[in-house]
Design a protein around this motif. Structure first.
Motif, PDB file in Angstrom:
ATOM      1  N   MET A   1      -0.282  -6.906  28.333  1.00 37.42           N
ATOM      2  CA  MET A   1      -0.632  -5.784  27.479  1.00 37.42           C
ATOM      3  C   MET A   1       0.506  -4.775  27.478  1.00 37.42           C
ATOM      4  SD  MET A   1      -3.536  -2.812  27.957  1.00 37.42           S
ATOM      5  CE  MET A   1      -2.550  -2.039  29.235  1.00 37.42           C
ATOM      6  N   THR A   2       0.922  -4.330  26.285  1.00 36.71           N
ATOM      7  CA  THR A   2       1.919  -3.277  26.162  1.00 36.71           C
ATOM      8  C   THR A   2       1.341  -2.172  25.300  1.00 36.71           C
ATOM      9  OG1 THR A   2       3.747  -4.868  26.322  1.00 36.71           O
ATOM     10  CG2 THR A   2       4.247  -2.684  25.430  1.00 36.71           C
ATOM     11  N   VAL A   3       1.035  -1.061  25.928  1.00 40.67           N
ATOM     12  CA  VAL A   3       0.540   0.108  25.214  1.00 40.67           C
ATOM     13  C   VAL A   3       1.694   1.078  25.046  1.00 40.67           C
ATOM     14  CG1 VAL A   3      -1.088   2.034  25.256  1.00 40.67           C
ATOM     15  CG2 VAL A   3      -1.751  -0.170  26.214  1.00 40.67           C
ATOM     16  N   ARG A   4       1.881   1.537  23.822  1.00 40.02           N
ATOM     17  CA  ARG A   4       2.908   2.535  23.553  1.00 40.02           C
ATOM     18  C   ARG A   4       2.224   3.883  23.354  1.00 40.02           C
ATOM     19  NH1 ARG A   4       7.891   1.170  22.470  1.00 40.02           N
ATOM     20  NH2 ARG A   4       8.222   2.795  20.895  1.00 40.02           N
ATOM     21  N   LEU A   5       2.707   4.905  24.062  1.00 42.17           N
ATOM     22  CA  LEU A   5       2.121   6.233  23.979  1.00 42.17           C
ATOM     23  C   LEU A   5       3.214   7.264  23.717  1.00 42.17           C
ATOM     24  CD1 LEU A   5      -0.377   6.126  26.994  1.00 42.17           C
ATOM     25  CD2 LEU A   5      -0.960   5.982  24.566  1.00 42.17           C
ATOM     26  N   LYS A  11       9.189  13.653  23.713  1.00 44.93           N
ATOM     27  CA  LYS A  11       8.998  13.554  22.262  1.00 44.93           C
ATOM     28  C   LYS A  11       9.362  12.173  21.740  1.00 44.93           C
ATOM     29  CE  LYS A  11       9.480  18.489  21.385  1.00 44.93           C
ATOM     30  NZ  LYS A  11       9.433  18.841  22.828  1.00 44.93           N
ATOM     31  N   GLU A  12       9.011  11.180  22.519  1.00 48.08           N
ATOM     32  CA  GLU A  12       9.266   9.790  22.142  1.00 48.08           C
ATOM     33  C   GLU A  12       8.014   8.958  22.386  1.00 48.08           C
ATOM     34  OE1 GLU A  12      14.028   9.433  23.299  1.00 48.08           O
ATOM     35  OE2 GLU A  12      12.493   8.664  24.672  1.00 48.08           O
ATOM     36  N   THR A  13       7.839   7.940  21.559  1.00 42.57           N
ATOM     37  CA  THR A  13       6.789   6.955  21.801  1.00 42.57           C
ATOM     38  C   THR A  13       7.422   5.813  22.574  1.00 42.57           C
ATOM     39  OG1 THR A  13       5.685   7.541  19.733  1.00 42.57           O
ATOM     40  CG2 THR A  13       5.081   5.444  20.742  1.00 42.57           C
ATOM     41  N   LEU A 257       3.856  10.875  32.342  1.00 41.50           N
ATOM     42  CA  LEU A 257       3.762  10.966  30.883  1.00 41.50           C
ATOM     43  C   LEU A 257       2.791  12.093  30.535  1.00 41.50           C
ATOM     44  CD1 LEU A 257       3.585   8.091  28.337  1.00 41.50           C
ATOM     45  CD2 LEU A 257       1.840   9.861  28.214  1.00 41.50           C
ATOM     46  N   TRP A 258       3.156  12.891  29.532  1.00 43.77           N
ATOM     47  CA  TRP A 258       2.311  14.000  29.076  1.00 43.77           C
ATOM     48  C   TRP A 258       1.718  13.650  27.722  1.00 43.77           C
ATOM     49  CZ3 TRP A 258       1.313  18.472  31.875  1.00 43.77           C
ATOM     50  CH2 TRP A 258       2.046  18.615  33.052  1.00 43.77           C
ATOM     51  N   MET A 259       0.409  13.779  27.616  1.00 41.96           N
ATOM     52  CA  MET A 259      -0.299  13.363  26.401  1.00 41.96           C
ATOM     53  C   MET A 259      -1.181  14.519  25.931  1.00 41.96           C
ATOM     54  SD  MET A 259      -2.572   9.913  26.084  1.00 41.96           S
ATOM     55  CE  MET A 259      -3.371   9.432  24.546  1.00 41.96           C
ATOM     56  N   HIS A 260      -0.887  15.044  24.752  1.00 43.93           N
ATOM     57  CA  HIS A 260      -1.612  16.195  24.234  1.00 43.93           C
ATOM     58  C   HIS A 260      -2.272  15.868  22.886  1.00 43.93           C
ATOM     59  CE1 HIS A 260       1.260  18.259  26.985  1.00 43.93           C
ATOM     60  NE2 HIS A 260       0.221  19.039  27.193  1.00 43.93           N
ATOM     61  N   ASN A 261      -3.527  16.252  22.757  1.00 39.95           N
ATOM     62  CA  ASN A 261      -4.192  16.115  21.466  1.00 39.95           C
ATOM     63  C   ASN A 261      -4.037  17.397  20.666  1.00 39.95           C
ATOM     64  OD1 ASN A 261      -6.453  16.924  23.582  1.00 39.95           O
ATOM     65  ND2 ASN A 261      -7.128  17.755  21.608  1.00 39.95           N
ATOM     66  N   ALA A 262      -4.005  17.262  19.333  1.00 40.05           N
ATOM     67  CA  ALA A 262      -3.874  18.422  18.450  1.00 40.05           C
ATOM     68  C   ALA A 262      -5.191  19.190  18.384  1.00 40.05           C
ATOM     69  CB  ALA A 262      -3.436  17.973  17.055  1.00 40.05           C
ATOM     70  N   MET A 263      -5.107  20.360  17.769  1.00 41.34           N
ATOM     71  CA  MET A 263      -6.247  21.262  17.725  1.00 41.34           C
ATOM     72  C   MET A 263      -7.245  20.896  16.627  1.00 41.34           C
ATOM     73  SD  MET A 263      -5.698  23.401  20.164  1.00 41.34           S
ATOM     74  CE  MET A 263      -5.229  21.866  20.962  1.00 41.34           C
ATOM     75  N   LEU A 264      -8.434  21.411  16.785  1.00 37.06           N
ATOM     76  CA  LEU A 264      -9.438  21.375  15.733  1.00 37.06           C
ATOM     77  C   LEU A 264      -9.530  22.792  15.189  1.00 37.06           C
ATOM     78  CD1 LEU A 264     -12.841  19.546  15.837  1.00 37.06           C
ATOM     79  CD2 LEU A 264     -12.635  21.785  14.785  1.00 37.06           C
ATOM     80  N   ASN A 265      -9.138  22.961  13.923  1.00 37.44           N
ATOM     81  CA  ASN A 265      -9.033  24.288  13.335  1.00 37.44           C
ATOM     82  C   ASN A 265     -10.241  24.630  12.476  1.00 37.44           C
ATOM     83  OD1 ASN A 265      -6.546  24.513  14.523  1.00 37.44           O
ATOM     84  ND2 ASN A 265      -5.373  24.401  12.626  1.00 37.44           N
ATOM     85  N   LEU A 266     -10.492  25.920  12.373  1.00 33.73           N
ATOM     86  CA  LEU A 266     -11.531  26.436  11.485  1.00 33.73           C
ATOM     87  C   LEU A 266     -10.911  27.607  10.745  1.00 33.73           C
ATOM     88  CD1 LEU A 266     -14.535  26.314  10.634  1.00 33.73           C
ATOM     89  CD2 LEU A 266     -15.019  27.953  12.440  1.00 33.73           C
ATOM     90  N   ASN A 354      -0.664   1.094  19.664  1.00 29.93           N
ATOM     91  CA  ASN A 354       0.367   1.907  19.041  1.00 29.93           C
ATOM     92  C   ASN A 354      -0.042   3.381  19.098  1.00 29.93           C
ATOM     93  OD1 ASN A 354       2.588   2.801  17.616  1.00 29.93           O
ATOM     94  ND2 ASN A 354       1.703   2.304  15.612  1.00 29.93           N
ATOM     95  N   ASP A 355       0.039   3.963  20.282  1.00 28.25           N
ATOM     96  CA  ASP A 355      -0.277   5.377  20.497  1.00 28.25           C
ATOM     97  C   ASP A 355      -1.697   5.720  20.057  1.00 28.25           C
ATOM     98  OD1 ASP A 355       0.319   7.948  21.398  1.00 28.25           O
ATOM     99  OD2 ASP A 355       0.954   8.602  19.407  1.00 28.25           O
ATOM    100  N   LEU A 356      -2.625   4.827  20.388  1.00 26.52           N
ATOM    101  CA  LEU A 356      -4.043   5.086  20.152  1.00 26.52           C
ATOM    102  C   LEU A 356      -4.288   5.452  18.682  1.00 26.52           C
ATOM    103  CD1 LEU A 356      -6.013   4.864  22.576  1.00 26.52           C
ATOM    104  CD2 LEU A 356      -6.344   7.332  22.409  1.00 26.52           C
ATOM    105  N   ALA A 357      -3.815   4.594  17.780  1.00 18.30           N
ATOM    106  CA  ALA A 357      -3.910   4.856  16.340  1.00 18.30           C
ATOM    107  C   ALA A 357      -5.304   4.497  15.825  1.00 18.30           C
ATOM    108  CB  ALA A 357      -2.833   4.077  15.588  1.00 18.30           C
TER     109      ALA A 357
END
Length: 472
Positions: A1-5, A11-13, A257-266, A354-357
């Motif tokens: 298994m090869t997971v790319r994140l 700032k690289e996958t 490895l640092w993994m950040h999710n984007a915001m949920l905006n209103l 592929n980066d949890l697509a």
């Protein structure tokens, strides 16, 4: 298994290789329990729940640590506002967070340490930083201890900033600091603060700084070096930047490895208590089913901003109902299927690796469902059984299999409530018609029948409201 994140630091996958073969250690910052969780908070929980499920699907053992910040300036401010002990406020909101985990089908963390339970580890880490020349006690008599950002040349590497371009740290006045950007490792006890919110240290009584908590707890449960550190993108600076600096300065390699999710905006702003545009999980799930809210939160790529709207939420509910409809129709034809024996299709696997697509994974899922609908139309139950198992396996990775025990139970409860609502409202309409016709005998009889069945009726200016045991 090869997971790319995607690594926020570089700032690289890139290919993800666990530190220990067969095992993944993940730390993500949990909630500061000053209030109940809104759906912006819970997006992170859903993202890392999907990541965990994918690793487990691929045969890896996962240790997921999610801390709780249960002592903080904001929690102490809530004590003054609400007149309740700070620890009671923290615990009540911790329970709300656990309810949100459960209602949205998130697996509980492997362990969920509280900051107040790890003060000895924090004091030890501060002493290490002082001994190494990276921390110092304030000279203004405050009892604070600060990290000396100028002592660590790599400070700013995670957020790609130079110290000269940074704003002063807002966690304490600059009076006792060598540099305004130095941040608090420890906060001395202040007049007016409860004694219960302080602990003895070599520098006097006080409480931990926010950033220090996570470094100490991550090291305790995952070791000095671990695989993935995650959280919302808004935590990258200053919180994660400060964690990285103090841990590395203390001699720990820390996160690989640092993994950040984007915001949920209103309304164009991130959903946050500080700007007053929050939507509590407990309220949103009254308008859509929890499984539909989970689908809404995971359907976009985790690094894409979600602009919240009621229309988008309704569209997500409709999209999920199509998935659910196929699964239920196919299950009627095939009978019981073992989702654990299903095989995720190649395109789904490629997307998740592929980066949890998830958007691409859902597209692959729909392709398999399309084939399944053809098999349904043809009445080919034998081939359909394998297709259904595959679909359920992929839905299980995303945590949205409608036949999974988590959702099957809640779905039956939802169906019961919906059926009860239809029946009660029909009787209330009949009662209202009788009242308009001045047939009060019939109106009273209908009311008496409902009351005898345990249904409470309240006549309001907007019309009758009903509840069972006080709950609508």
């Amino acid at each position: 298994m090869t997971v790319r994140l995607y690594d926020t630091a570089t700032k690289e996958t890139r290919d993800f290789v666990p530190l220990t073969p067969g095992h993944v250690g993940i730390y993500h910052c949990g909630l500061t329990v000053q209030g109940p969780p809104h759906i912006g908070h819970i997006r992170k929980e859903v993202v890392f729940d999907v990541l965990r499920r994918w690793f487990e699907h691929e045969g890896l053992e996962v240790t997921l640590i999610a801390n709780l910040t249960d002592i903080d300036d904001k929690i102490l401010a809530k004590e003054k506002e609400q007149g309740e002990p700070w620890w009671a406020i923290a615990y009540a909101n911790e329970r709300e967070l656990h309810n949100a985990y459960e209602v949205l089908g998130c697996k509980p963390p492997t362990y969920e340490p509280r900051a107040t339970g790890h003060v000895p580890e924090m004091i030890e880490m501060i002493q290490t930083l002082v001994d190494k020349g990276h921390a110092y006690a304030a000279t203004d008599g405050s009892g604070d201890v600060y990290f000396d950002v100028r002592s660590w040349p790599a400070y700013g590497e995670l957020s790609n900033q130079r110290i000269e371009d940074m704003q002063p740290a807002e966690d304490a006045p600059a009076a006792g600091k060598r540099d305004p950007r130095d941040f608090a490792l420890w906060k001395g006890h202040k007049d007016g603060e409860p004694e219960s919110a302080s602990w003895p240290t070599p520098w006097g009584r006080g409480r931990p700084g926010w950033h220090l908590e996570c470094s100490a707890m991550a090291a305790k449960y995952l070791g000095p070096e671990f695989d993935i550190h995650g959280g919302g993108l808004d935590l990258r600076f200053p919180h994660h930047e400060n964690e990285l600096a103090q841990s590395r300065a203390a001699g720990q390699p820390f996160a690989r490895l640092w993994m950040h999710n984007a915001m949920l905006n209103l309304s164009g702003q991130k959903m946050a208590k500080s700007v007053g545009n929050t939507m509590m999980v407990s309220e949103v799930v009254k308008r859509v089913r929890p499984i539909e809210l989970r689908y809404y939160l995971l359907a976009a790529h985790y690094r894409s901003i979600i602009e919240f709207s009621e229309e988008a939420l309704a569209e997500a509910a409709t999209a999920y109902s199509r998935i659910e409809g196929f699964v239920l129709r196919a299950a009627e034809v095939t009978g019981e299927t073992d989702a654990s024996r299903g095989i995720a299709c190649a395109d789904f696997v490629a997307a998740m690796n592929n980066d949890l697509a998830v958007p691409a994974a859902l597209a692959a899922l729909h392709e398999v469902m399309s084939d399944g609908n053809k098999l349904l139309a043809d009445g080919d139950s034998s081939a359909l059984r394998g297709t259904l198992a595959s679909v359920r396996t992929m839905l299980g990775v995303l945590g949205i299999d409608p036949l999974a025990s988590t959702w099957a139970e809640s779905s039956s409860e939802d169906a019961y409530r919906e059926a009860l609502d239809v029946l009660v409202r029909g009787l209330l309409e009949h009662r209202q018609e009788a009242r308009i016709a001045k047939d009060f005998t019939t109106a009273d009889r209908v009311r008496d029948q409902l009351v005898a069945a345990g249904v409470d009726i309240e006549d309001t200016a907007q019309g009758p409201r009903w509840s069972v045991g006080g709950k609508n």
